[in-house]
Design an enzyme around this catalytic site. Structure first.
Site, PDB file in Angstrom:
ATOM      1  N   LYS A   1      -7.049  -0.997  11.369  1.00  0.00           N
ATOM      2  CA  LYS A   1      -6.468  -1.402  10.080  1.00  0.00           C
ATOM      3  C   LYS A   1      -5.227  -0.549   9.815  1.00  0.00           C
ATOM      4  O   LYS A   1      -4.194  -1.038   9.363  1.00  0.00           O
ATOM      5  CB  LYS A   1      -7.513  -1.232   8.966  1.00  0.00           C
ATOM      6  CG  LYS A   1      -7.113  -1.796   7.622  1.00  0.00           C
ATOM      7  CD  LYS A   1      -6.328  -0.820   6.778  1.00  0.00           C
ATOM      8  CE  LYS A   1      -6.026  -1.409   5.404  1.00  0.00           C
ATOM      9  NZ  LYS A   1      -5.147  -0.547   4.624  1.00  0.00           N
TER      10      LYS A   1
ATOM     11  N   GLU B   1       0.834  -1.206   0.000  1.00  0.00           N
ATOM     12  CA  GLU B   1       0.000   0.000   0.000  1.00  0.00           C
ATOM     13  C   GLU B   1       0.869   1.257   0.000  1.00  0.00           C
ATOM     14  O   GLU B   1       1.683   1.464   0.910  1.00  0.00           O
ATOM     15  CB  GLU B   1      -0.923   0.008   1.223  1.00  0.00           C
ATOM     16  CG  GLU B   1      -1.881   1.189   1.182  1.00  0.00           C
ATOM     17  CD  GLU B   1      -2.888   1.177   2.338  1.00  0.00           C
ATOM     18  OE1 GLU B   1      -3.250   0.086   2.815  1.00  0.00           O
ATOM     19  OE2 GLU B   1      -3.295   2.270   2.747  1.00  0.00           O
TER      20      GLU B   1
ATOM     21  N   HIS C   1      -2.234  10.251  -0.271  1.00  0.00           N
ATOM     22  CA  HIS C   1      -2.579   9.025  -0.998  1.00  0.00           C
ATOM     23  C   HIS C   1      -2.576   9.272  -2.495  1.00  0.00           C
ATOM     24  O   HIS C   1      -2.124   8.449  -3.275  1.00  0.00           O
ATOM     25  CB  HIS C   1      -3.971   8.542  -0.577  1.00  0.00           C
ATOM     26  CG  HIS C   1      -3.917   7.607   0.573  1.00  0.00           C
ATOM     27  ND1 HIS C   1      -4.816   6.606   0.767  1.00  0.00           N
ATOM     28  CD2 HIS C   1      -3.050   7.507   1.599  1.00  0.00           C
ATOM     29  CE1 HIS C   1      -4.515   5.938   1.860  1.00  0.00           C
ATOM     30  NE2 HIS C   1      -3.453   6.476   2.388  1.00  0.00           N
TER      31      HIS C   1
ATOM     32  N   ASP D   1       4.389 -14.441  11.102  1.00  0.00           N
ATOM     33  CA  ASP D   1       3.053 -14.828  10.661  1.00  0.00           C
ATOM     34  C   ASP D   1       2.069 -13.675  10.919  1.00  0.00           C
ATOM     35  O   ASP D   1       1.608 -13.489  12.043  1.00  0.00           O
ATOM     36  CB  ASP D   1       2.655 -16.094  11.439  1.00  0.00           C
ATOM     37  CG  ASP D   1       1.297 -16.637  11.041  1.00  0.00           C
ATOM     38  OD1 ASP D   1       0.519 -15.904  10.399  1.00  0.00           O
ATOM     39  OD2 ASP D   1       1.013 -17.805  11.379  1.00  0.00           O
TER      40      ASP D   1
HETATM   41  C1  MEV Z   1      -5.560   3.237   5.129  1.00  0.00           C
HETATM   42  O1  MEV Z   1      -4.854   2.091   4.753  1.00  0.00           O
HETATM   43  C2  MEV Z   1      -5.539   3.394   6.634  1.00  0.00           C
HETATM   44  C3  MEV Z   1      -6.389   4.537   7.185  1.00  0.00           C
HETATM   45  O2  MEV Z   1      -7.718   4.415   6.699  1.00  0.00           O
HETATM   46  C4  MEV Z   1      -6.359   4.371   8.690  1.00  0.00           C
HETATM   47  C5  MEV Z   1      -7.306   5.285   9.430  1.00  0.00           C
HETATM   48  O3  MEV Z   1      -8.329   5.683   8.867  1.00  0.00           O
HETATM   49  O4  MEV Z   1      -7.004   5.567  10.610  1.00  0.00           O
HETATM   50  C6  MEV Z   1      -5.860   5.857   6.756  1.00  0.00           C
END
Ligand code: MEV
Length: 441
Positions: A283, A87, A396, A299
């Site tokens: 995430k 990513e 991004h 892992d």
């Molecule tokens: C993207 O991979 C992760 C985010 O969505 C985490 C978040 O929103 O805190 C930017």
């Protein structure tokens, strides 16, 4: 897309080249696919064989970017951290946070405990009271029968820490469990734990069958399964950053450091009360953690599974990180379970995992847990900081633009022009395509 024609029986017995050709036939241009997939084979056939043997039915290698987050200060020690992640912007986000906190005392980390758990799930017709009476003798037998497996681990300071009996007969008739706690030192320990548990299973059966004093029915014990638990709340790491709120001045041009600290806290608090937000928030944490876990041959499914369970420990899925502001001190902390190893498994087999560990200064497993967690907190900080200021799309989109330009096979000159053109415009595949077309006219 319709269903694919079944592959004939015996696929796993085919030679690698034959498997590749079989699969290539599922594509429009099989010859091209064979060449493409083969172009990812390692040029050294010995190395390739190593990769092939990590898994089954391998036909090629799947390449992932291996990036570096330089100068990550943890407990006063500087680390150069390898990160394997596809990513865009994860490495940049981690590095930006590492730089920011490097100027504010760095990251602080500790490992409160390293206990891992394994389970023997078994069926037995007797009562819990009867089992408890037999338990001291059972324990002795289990420990004795696994002595040879545990000698080395004991020498390194680990081994079996405890064996407990659990009674689940109220939920499932005759179902009991041995819950075993382990310290696996610098290894992740899955193999060690599972080997011991399987022996426990055999020994438990033997123990009952040899007890001629017991009624026939109680001399039988059904081993349902033996397996480690990936729930590792007691193999846990804590990492935090802190600074006076004034040191957050400038993050948001419209807010003072103290005001911004409150806004940041609010964003993290939301992830404690709202599961939809918590999932995305966590995430973002695992963006950083997984990248280190993968780079070091660990892992990531085990690490993530444990993390998500831990995030639900209060009965609701919540943020793994927390913010406190006390007496003008902003503190951002992450606590997460993490079963990682620096010896054994892929860590010693995958040539790049080995190099990652070397780059990290050959850390102990506990040190590696702290490094991975730090990158989780670093990514979380950058994500929440972007979200609460300019939004994440700006950063991004820069990376996204790059990906689109590569997909459209733009030349280096065209890329430069496109980056300049899209500085103040919204990036989309169509817009970039149109821009390149206009250049080519
Ligand atoms: C993207 O991979 C992760 C985010 O969505 C985490 C978040 O929103 O805190 C930017």
């Amino acid at each position: 897309m319709g269903s694919r024609e079944r592959i004939k029986k015996g696929f796993s017995k085919l030679l690698k080249e034959e498997k590749l050709k079989t699969i290539a036939n599922y594509f429009e241009n099989p010859g091209e696919v064979v060449s493409l997939l083969k172009s990812y084979w390692h040029s050294d056939s010995k190395q390739q064989k190593l990769f092939d043997e990590f898994s089954e039915n391998t036909i090629t290698n799947y390449i992932m970017p291996y990036g570096i987050s330089p100068n990550v200060m943890i407990n006063g020690k500087n680390y150069i951290v390898p990160m394997v992640i596809e990513e865009s912007s994860v490495v940049a986000a981690a590095s930006a946070a590492a730089k920011f906190w490097g100027e504010r005392g760095g990251f602080h980390a500790e490992v409160p405990d390293v206990r891992k758990v394994g389970q023997v799930h078994f069926g037995w017709k007797g009562s819990m009271e009867q089992l408890q009476t037999l338990f001291p003798a059972i324990k002795e037998r289990l420990l004795g029968d696994t002595d040879t497996f545990t000698t080395n681990m004991k020498k390194r300071g680990g081994g079996i820490l405890d064996i407990q009996l659990r009674d689940y007969t109220a939920q499932i008739p005759d179902y009991y469990q041995l819950r075993v706690e382990f310290n696996t030192c610098d290894s992740m320990g899955a193999n060690f734990i599972n080997t011991v548990l399987e022996q426990f299973g055999h020994s438990l059966q033997d123990f009952f069958s040899e007890r001629l004093d017991l009624p026939e029915e109680l001399r039988k014990c059904e081993i349902i399964m033996t397996i480690l638990s990936n729930n590792t709340p007691d193999c846990r790491v804590k990492v935090w950053v802190e600074c006076p709120v004034e040191q957050l001045n400038g993050i948001d041009e419209h807010l003072t450091g103290a005001e911004y600290a409150l806004k940041f806290k609010k964003a993290v608090d939301i992830a404690h009360i709202d599961t939809d937000r918590a999932t995305t928030h966590n995430k973002g944490i695992y963006n950083g953690i997984d990248a280190v876990v993968i780079a070091t041959g660990n892992d990531f499914r085990a690490v993530e599974a444990a993390g998500h369970t831990y995030a639900s420990r209060n009965g609701r899925y919540e943020s793994l990180s927390t913010v406190t502001i006390t007496d003008g001190i902003f503190r951002f902390e992450l606590e997460a379970p993490m079963a990682m190893g620096t010896v054994g498994g892929l860590t010693s087999l995958h040539p790049l995992a080995k190099k990652s560990l070397e780059l990290l200064g050959n850390p102990t497993a506990q040190e590696l847990m702290m490094i991975a967690a730090t990158m989780g907190l670093a990514n979380n900080f950058s994500a929440v900081r972007s979200l609460t200021t300019k939004g994440i799309q700006e950063g991004h989109m820069k990376m996204h633009l790059n990906n689109i330009l590569n997909q459209l096979q733009a030349s280096e000159d065209d890329k430069r022009l496109a980056r300049d053109y899209f500085k103040d415009k919204t990036v989309s595949y169509a817009a970039v395509e149109q821009f390149l077309q206009s250049l080519r006219k």
